[in-house]
Design a protein around this motif. Structure first.
Motif, PDB file in Angstrom:
ATOM      1  N   ASP A  28      39.476 -68.248 -30.465  1.00 19.01           N
ATOM      2  CA  ASP A  28      38.533 -67.336 -31.112  1.00 19.01           C
ATOM      3  C   ASP A  28      39.067 -65.918 -31.238  1.00 19.01           C
ATOM      4  OD1 ASP A  28      36.804 -69.462 -31.339  1.00 19.01           O
ATOM      5  OD2 ASP A  28      35.582 -68.914 -29.609  1.00 19.01           O
ATOM      6  N   GLN A  29      40.024 -65.532 -30.409  1.00 19.10           N
ATOM      7  CA  GLN A  29      40.588 -64.192 -30.535  1.00 19.10           C
ATOM      8  C   GLN A  29      41.411 -64.061 -31.810  1.00 19.10           C
ATOM      9  OE1 GLN A  29      42.460 -62.785 -26.992  1.00 19.10           O
ATOM     10  NE2 GLN A  29      43.068 -60.850 -27.876  1.00 19.10           N
ATOM     11  N   ASP A  40      39.539 -64.355 -39.658  1.00 17.67           N
ATOM     12  CA  ASP A  40      38.376 -64.714 -40.475  1.00 17.67           C
ATOM     13  C   ASP A  40      37.138 -64.736 -39.587  1.00 17.67           C
ATOM     14  OD1 ASP A  40      36.509 -65.631 -42.263  1.00 17.67           O
ATOM     15  OD2 ASP A  40      37.730 -67.282 -43.030  1.00 17.67           O
ATOM     16  N   ALA A  41      36.613 -63.563 -39.313  1.00 21.33           N
ATOM     17  CA  ALA A  41      35.476 -63.441 -38.413  1.00 21.33           C
ATOM     18  C   ALA A  41      34.235 -64.132 -38.968  1.00 21.33           C
ATOM     19  CB  ALA A  41      35.179 -61.970 -38.144  1.00 21.33           C
ATOM     20  N   LYS A  50      28.237 -60.909 -43.684  1.00 21.55           N
ATOM     21  CA  LYS A  50      28.265 -61.582 -44.977  1.00 21.55           C
ATOM     22  C   LYS A  50      28.152 -63.090 -44.814  1.00 21.55           C
ATOM     23  CE  LYS A  50      30.951 -62.021 -49.253  1.00 21.55           C
ATOM     24  NZ  LYS A  50      32.181 -61.605 -49.983  1.00 21.55           N
ATOM     25  N   ALA A  51      28.767 -63.643 -43.756  1.00 17.15           N
ATOM     26  CA  ALA A  51      28.795 -65.096 -43.576  1.00 17.15           C
ATOM     27  C   ALA A  51      27.483 -65.644 -43.033  1.00 17.15           C
ATOM     28  CB  ALA A  51      29.945 -65.475 -42.645  1.00 17.15           C
ATOM     29  N   VAL A  52      26.899 -64.987 -42.029  1.00 16.39           N
ATOM     30  CA  VAL A  52      25.724 -65.565 -41.357  1.00 16.39           C
ATOM     31  C   VAL A  52      24.536 -64.612 -41.333  1.00 16.39           C
ATOM     32  CG1 VAL A  52      27.155 -67.065 -39.926  1.00 16.39           C
ATOM     33  CG2 VAL A  52      26.476 -64.809 -39.051  1.00 16.39           C
TER      34      VAL A  52
END
Length: 405
Positions: free
Chosen positions: A156-157, A163-164, A213-215
């Protein structure tokens, strides 16, 4: 009487930041504790200073033992080796207390305020914080380059830098509703943390924009600043984070016991200030809370002095009406101890976890780990901490085992 008959420490070369202590009593019980960072120094403190005094003492007298171990002489006003050694011992004593009475530690502490608590995922990699030195401090002891490839599905780092948004989608799909990232760290070295340029500020904000933007608002986002910044740069970062409704900015300045500087920062921004895993002793937290320097209290069981001291810090958080969030980027035993505190403390709101370590090497070290379902960490039901060191750990060829008694 529950006399201490043996104090044993175990550490392994593969995870040099971790040391475990096992305390045997004449009841036939064994309590487990854990220390983190500077393990050779912790080992020396335990065997040369603490164990000779502890042998034969009644393990039920946790408060009295804790007060003796944390006597305020040289080395006892911070997260020193003395305090970290005392914390490991204290953790084991609470484990013994729960086992002796057949109840979980959260019940031994006075009972649960809740039987589950939300988890937030610290977006670390598989080997985060497990090295033996502080070299390469930027990005949590990991220098990420353009050629780096993911080490697995929970790296995750790397993910939050690349791509957060996709990382946030992954976490939401697993039931997590909160995550923590630290994209500003790589920009601190250029000025010793005293300044951050507008281009670097914009680059550090990019992962937060991608997450939103994603969630959208489906996940809370915390920003870890790792005590890398001076007050001017920290203020600039925290003000910029306001646009993304960040849940907190953690350890924003270099000296997290500087109540005046933190209070000034808190007045200068609406981003909530969280601190600090790095502090030892309840007095440090009292001073920060009295100065109006914190919005969220974070405590690390390994570093603050143990569960006995952490319980007092939790009481201070309650008195000042501040939420509590136990830290975990250390080891599996401290995670279990922090979870019991989070279940007990009235104002606790989160338990930190690292899904990368939970899914891999934590499982190699202990018999049980916290159960997480739909983003909620469930209360352990077994007596004591609810876990034990895997027997194979002490048998490893790289294990260093010392016993007193």
């Amino acid at each position: 009487m529950s006399a201490i008959t043996c104090i044993r420490t175990i550490r392994i070369d593969e995870r040099p930041n971790l040391i475990w202590v096992e305390i045997d009593t004449d009841e036939g019980l064994t309590g487990l504790g854990e220390g983190f960072r500077g393990t050779q120094a912790i080992e020396a403190v335990i065997h040369e200073q603490l164990a000779p005094w502890l042998m034969g003492r009644d393990s039920r007298h946790i408060e009295a033992i804790a007060r003796h171990m944390l006597t305020p002489t040289v080395g006892f006003n911070s997260s020193s080796a003395e305090v970290r050694g005392a914390a490991a011992i204290d953790m084991a004593l609470w484990d013994l207390a729960g086992q002796r009475h057949g109840i979980p530690v959260h019940e031994a502490l006075g009972g649960a305020s809740r039987l589950e608590i939300p988890a937030y995922n610290t977006c670390a990699g598989y080997s985060y914080n497990s090295g033996g030195t502080r070299g390469g401090r930027v990005m949590g002891n990991r220098q990420i380059g353009a050629g780096d490839v993911s080490q697995g599905p929970y790296d995750d780092q790397l993910a939050f830098m690349r791509d957060a948004g996709a990382l946030a989608e992954s976490l939401v799909s697993e039931g997590y509703r909160a995550m923590k990232i630290w994209p500003f760290d790589i920009y601190a070295a250029a000025t010793g943390g005293q300044m951050i340029s507008l281009p670097d500020l914009k680059a550090g904000l990019a992962p937060f924009a991608k997450i939103r933007k994603a969630v959208g608002d489906d996940i809370e986002v915390m920003c870890e600043l790792h005590s890398l910044w001076g007050s001017h740069a920290a203020t600039r970062i925290c003000r910029a984070l306001e646009d993304y409704n960040v849940f907190w900015a953690e350890d924003p300045i270099g000296k997290m016991d500087d109540a005046a500087a933190l209070a000034d920062l808190r007045r200068a921004t609406s981003t909530p200030i969280c601190g600090s895993e790095t502090l030892g002793g309840a007095v440090r937290f009292r001073d920060l809370l009295a100065a109006g320097a914190l919005d969220v209290v974070m405590v690390d069981i390994d570093w603050c002095g143990g569960l006995t001291e952490a319980r007092k810090i939790a009481a201070l958080a309650e008195v000042y009406a501040k939420p509590l969030a136990p830290h975990d980027c250390t080891g599996p035993v401290a995670l279990m101890a922090g979870l019991h505190l989070a279940l007990h403390a009235p104002t606790a709101i989160y338990q930190e976890v690292v899904r990368a370590t939970l899914s891999t090497w934590y499982r190699e070290l202990v018999t049980e780990l916290p159960v997480i379902e739909n983003g909620m960490v469930k209360a352990p039901t077994a007596p004591g901490l609810g876990t034990a060191l895997s027997p194979a750990v002490a048998q490893r060829p790289d294990a260093v085992v010392r016993a007193h008694g």
